[in-house]
Design an enzyme around this catalytic site. Structure first.
Site, PDB file in Angstrom:
ATOM      1  N   ARG A  58     -21.055  59.281  34.748  1.00 42.47           N
ATOM      2  CA  ARG A  58     -20.957  60.525  35.633  1.00 42.47           C
ATOM      3  C   ARG A  58     -21.808  59.788  37.040  1.00 42.47           C
ATOM      4  O   ARG A  58     -22.077  58.571  37.292  1.00 42.47           O
ATOM      5  CB  ARG A  58     -21.991  61.600  35.146  1.00 42.47           C
ATOM      6  CG  ARG A  58     -23.095  61.458  34.430  1.00 42.47           C
ATOM      7  CD  ARG A  58     -24.290  60.654  34.897  1.00 42.47           C
ATOM      8  NE  ARG A  58     -24.817  61.250  36.355  1.00 42.47           N
ATOM      9  CZ  ARG A  58     -25.630  60.656  37.129  1.00 42.47           C
ATOM     10  NH1 ARG A  58     -25.810  59.360  36.855  1.00 42.47           N
ATOM     11  NH2 ARG A  58     -25.424  60.986  38.230  1.00 42.47           N
ATOM     12  N   GLY A  59     -21.411  60.921  38.220  1.00 33.97           N
ATOM     13  CA  GLY A  59     -21.883  60.192  39.375  1.00 33.97           C
ATOM     14  C   GLY A  59     -20.525  59.983  39.942  1.00 33.97           C
ATOM     15  O   GLY A  59     -19.807  59.378  39.432  1.00 33.97           O
ATOM     16  N   ALA A  60     -20.385  60.659  41.091  1.00 36.08           N
ATOM     17  CA  ALA A  60     -18.997  60.572  41.831  1.00 36.08           C
ATOM     18  C   ALA A  60     -18.202  59.081  42.038  1.00 36.08           C
ATOM     19  O   ALA A  60     -17.399  59.224  41.610  1.00 36.08           O
ATOM     20  CB  ALA A  60     -19.121  61.234  43.233  1.00 36.08           C
ATOM     21  N   ARG A  75     -12.739  65.822  35.274  1.00 42.58           N
ATOM     22  CA  ARG A  75     -13.587  66.372  36.062  1.00 42.58           C
ATOM     23  C   ARG A  75     -13.179  67.081  37.075  1.00 42.58           C
ATOM     24  O   ARG A  75     -12.511  66.233  37.925  1.00 42.58           O
ATOM     25  CB  ARG A  75     -15.165  65.687  36.151  1.00 42.58           C
ATOM     26  CG  ARG A  75     -15.686  65.595  34.875  1.00 42.58           C
ATOM     27  CD  ARG A  75     -17.058  65.072  34.968  1.00 42.58           C
ATOM     28  NE  ARG A  75     -18.149  66.069  35.486  1.00 42.58           N
ATOM     29  CZ  ARG A  75     -19.243  65.714  35.830  1.00 42.58           C
ATOM     30  NH1 ARG A  75     -19.717  64.587  35.871  1.00 42.58           N
ATOM     31  NH2 ARG A  75     -20.158  66.833  36.438  1.00 42.58           N
ATOM     32  N   GLN A 114     -30.440  64.926  35.044  1.00 46.71           N
ATOM     33  CA  GLN A 114     -30.200  63.557  35.567  1.00 46.71           C
ATOM     34  C   GLN A 114     -31.440  63.062  36.229  1.00 46.71           C
ATOM     35  O   GLN A 114     -31.419  61.656  36.050  1.00 46.71           O
ATOM     36  CB  GLN A 114     -28.935  63.575  36.536  1.00 46.71           C
ATOM     37  CG  GLN A 114     -27.740  63.632  35.929  1.00 46.71           C
ATOM     38  CD  GLN A 114     -27.405  65.289  35.793  1.00 46.71           C
ATOM     39  OE1 GLN A 114     -28.297  66.118  35.837  1.00 46.71           O
ATOM     40  NE2 GLN A 114     -26.048  65.704  35.720  1.00 46.71           N
ATOM     41  N   ASP A 149     -20.654  64.945  45.887  1.00 47.75           N
ATOM     42  CA  ASP A 149     -19.546  64.874  45.046  1.00 47.75           C
ATOM     43  C   ASP A 149     -18.270  64.990  45.628  1.00 47.75           C
ATOM     44  O   ASP A 149     -17.260  64.582  45.333  1.00 47.75           O
ATOM     45  CB  ASP A 149     -19.388  65.953  43.946  1.00 47.75           C
ATOM     46  CG  ASP A 149     -20.629  65.292  42.769  1.00 47.75           C
ATOM     47  OD1 ASP A 149     -21.553  65.248  42.828  1.00 47.75           O
ATOM     48  OD2 ASP A 149     -20.099  64.581  41.842  1.00 47.75           O
ATOM     49  N   ASN A 170     -22.823  69.161  45.885  1.00 48.64           N
ATOM     50  CA  ASN A 170     -23.671  68.202  45.236  1.00 48.64           C
ATOM     51  C   ASN A 170     -24.134  68.856  44.052  1.00 48.64           C
ATOM     52  O   ASN A 170     -24.101  70.106  44.111  1.00 48.64           O
ATOM     53  CB  ASN A 170     -24.798  67.601  46.191  1.00 48.64           C
ATOM     54  CG  ASN A 170     -25.350  66.415  45.253  1.00 48.64           C
ATOM     55  OD1 ASN A 170     -24.693  65.552  44.622  1.00 48.64           O
ATOM     56  ND2 ASN A 170     -26.697  66.476  45.470  1.00 48.64           N
ATOM     57  N   LYS A 171     -24.775  68.063  43.288  1.00 55.68           N
ATOM     58  CA  LYS A 171     -25.646  68.925  41.858  1.00 55.68           C
ATOM     59  C   LYS A 171     -26.343  70.129  42.428  1.00 55.68           C
ATOM     60  O   LYS A 171     -26.869  70.393  43.224  1.00 55.68           O
ATOM     61  CB  LYS A 171     -26.684  67.843  41.490  1.00 55.68           C
ATOM     62  CG  LYS A 171     -27.310  68.217  40.084  1.00 55.68           C
ATOM     63  CD  LYS A 171     -26.213  68.707  39.009  1.00 55.68           C
ATOM     64  CE  LYS A 171     -25.179  67.679  38.869  1.00 55.68           C
ATOM     65  NZ  LYS A 171     -24.025  67.953  37.827  1.00 55.68           N
TER      66      LYS A 171
END
Ligand code: MRU
Length: 331
Positions: A45-47, A82, A187, A228, A238-239
């Protein structure tokens, strides 16, 4: 610095981030479908990391079948994994552009592999540059608040927001990085803390609701986060929880910095209202490690990201340098 994405020539190994920090195990992907499933299930995960993974997924697709229909199908499967991180679509488009003219020839697989390897290497270089630019924007010693995980696990290595933190640490200017837990997927608690501990970066863990308190009491003096997808006007997805930190930072007059490679900029989306926001399973909110925390049938929302308006962002740091409001990333 951990290597979470390992290209083995015949397959792709991904460090399984779902079970960190308790176990360090790799998942083996042999097909584009395996790769898409790993992205969807948050093994990786993570862009930027999602983009690099997808590029290798397309090499795996070609190794199985280098016909046009099968390649197109692989692109569709990966693109559906995603929705928010634009790096995924950036990687797929790059691979399509590079490989489509060679489909059906012997060169297709080799060329695809070289393009994916370069995409991977480039992301690491971009992160290092982001780290340098971001650290020069923030003068003096720093107590940094960060959200989610933006380090080696979320990128090809080094990290974006955490790359700036690493650079500050290398310059002996990092007093401490404060990671919030980042509910519901944790995370921050599971991954950022693990990375910082592994790499000897001074860190502390807080819950998501503590950001305002920390700012009021001068326990942090800046916020650095990743993204993201950044729209052409600088609105940044973002998150979930990032927007609230940006508002608190504005109120306290401390810098709120977004760090991301240019592969995270979506020049075709004019503002944040056009960014698709992933909705994730309710169970992530109602349960922790399969243990139910709430009454049965509790109604929940679980959007994975929010959009911070550009006007709240003090600087957007890319590998190109430091951009400041008003942002104009459009074509
Ligand atoms: O749902 P995740 O863990 O993929 O979300 C990750 C983030 O929101 C990160 O901040 C972002 O992708 C930048 S990672 C360098």
């Amino acid at each position: 610095m951990v290597d979470a994405i390992l290209w083995r020539g015949t397959h792709l190994d991904l460090l399984d981030q779902r079970i960190l920090p308790f176990e360090e195990q790799f998942i083996h992907c042999h097909t584009a479908q395996d790769t898409a499933t790993a992205i969807r299930d948050m093994v990786v995960r993570g862009a930027p990391a999602i983009g690099v993974t997808a590029a290798y997924g397309m090499v795996l697709a070609l190794k199985q079948n280098h016909g046009e229909a099968s390649f197109r199908h692989a692109c569709e499967v990966l693109a559906a994994s995603r929705p928010t991180a634009v790096n995924l679509f950036d990687a797929i488009e790059l691979m399509q552009r590079e490989v489509t003219p060679l489909l059906g020839t012997d060169q297709a697989i080799d060329h695809a592999e070289q393009v994916a390897l370069k995409y991977h290497r480039d992301d690491l270089e971009k992160n290092k540059a982001i780290g340098r630019h971001g650290a020069s924007f923030l003068s003096g010693p720093r107590r940094v608040l960060t959200h989610c995980n933006t380090g080696s696990l979320a990128t090809a290595g080094w990290g974006t927001a955490l790359g700036i933190v690493r650079q500050l640490h290398a310059e002996h200017r990092l007093v401490e990085v404060v990671a919030d837990e980042t509910r519901p997927y944790l995370q921050g608690a599971r991954l950022t803390v693990w990375e910082c501990a592994k790499d000897g970066i001074p860190h502390r863990l807080v819950t998501d609701g503590m950001g305002g308190y920390l700012m009021t009491h001068k326990m942090v003096d800046c916020v650095i986060v990743g993204a993201d997808r950044i729209a052409a006007n600088g609105d940044a997805a973002n998150k979930i929880g990032t927007f609230m930190l940006a508002m608190a930072a504005k109120h306290h007059g401390i810098p709120f910095v977004v760090a991301a490679p240019t592969t995270t900029i979506d020049r075709n989306t004019p503002d944040g209202s056009g960014i698709p926001i992933e909705q994730r399973p309710e169970k992530e909110v109602t349960h922790a490690r399969n243990e139910q925390l709430t009454c049965d049938r509790t109604l929940v929302y679980n959007p994975a990201f929010d959009v911070t308006p550009a006007s709240l962002i003090s600087a957007i740091v890319t590998e190109d340098g430091v951009h400041q409001y008003p942002y104009r990333f459009g074509g």
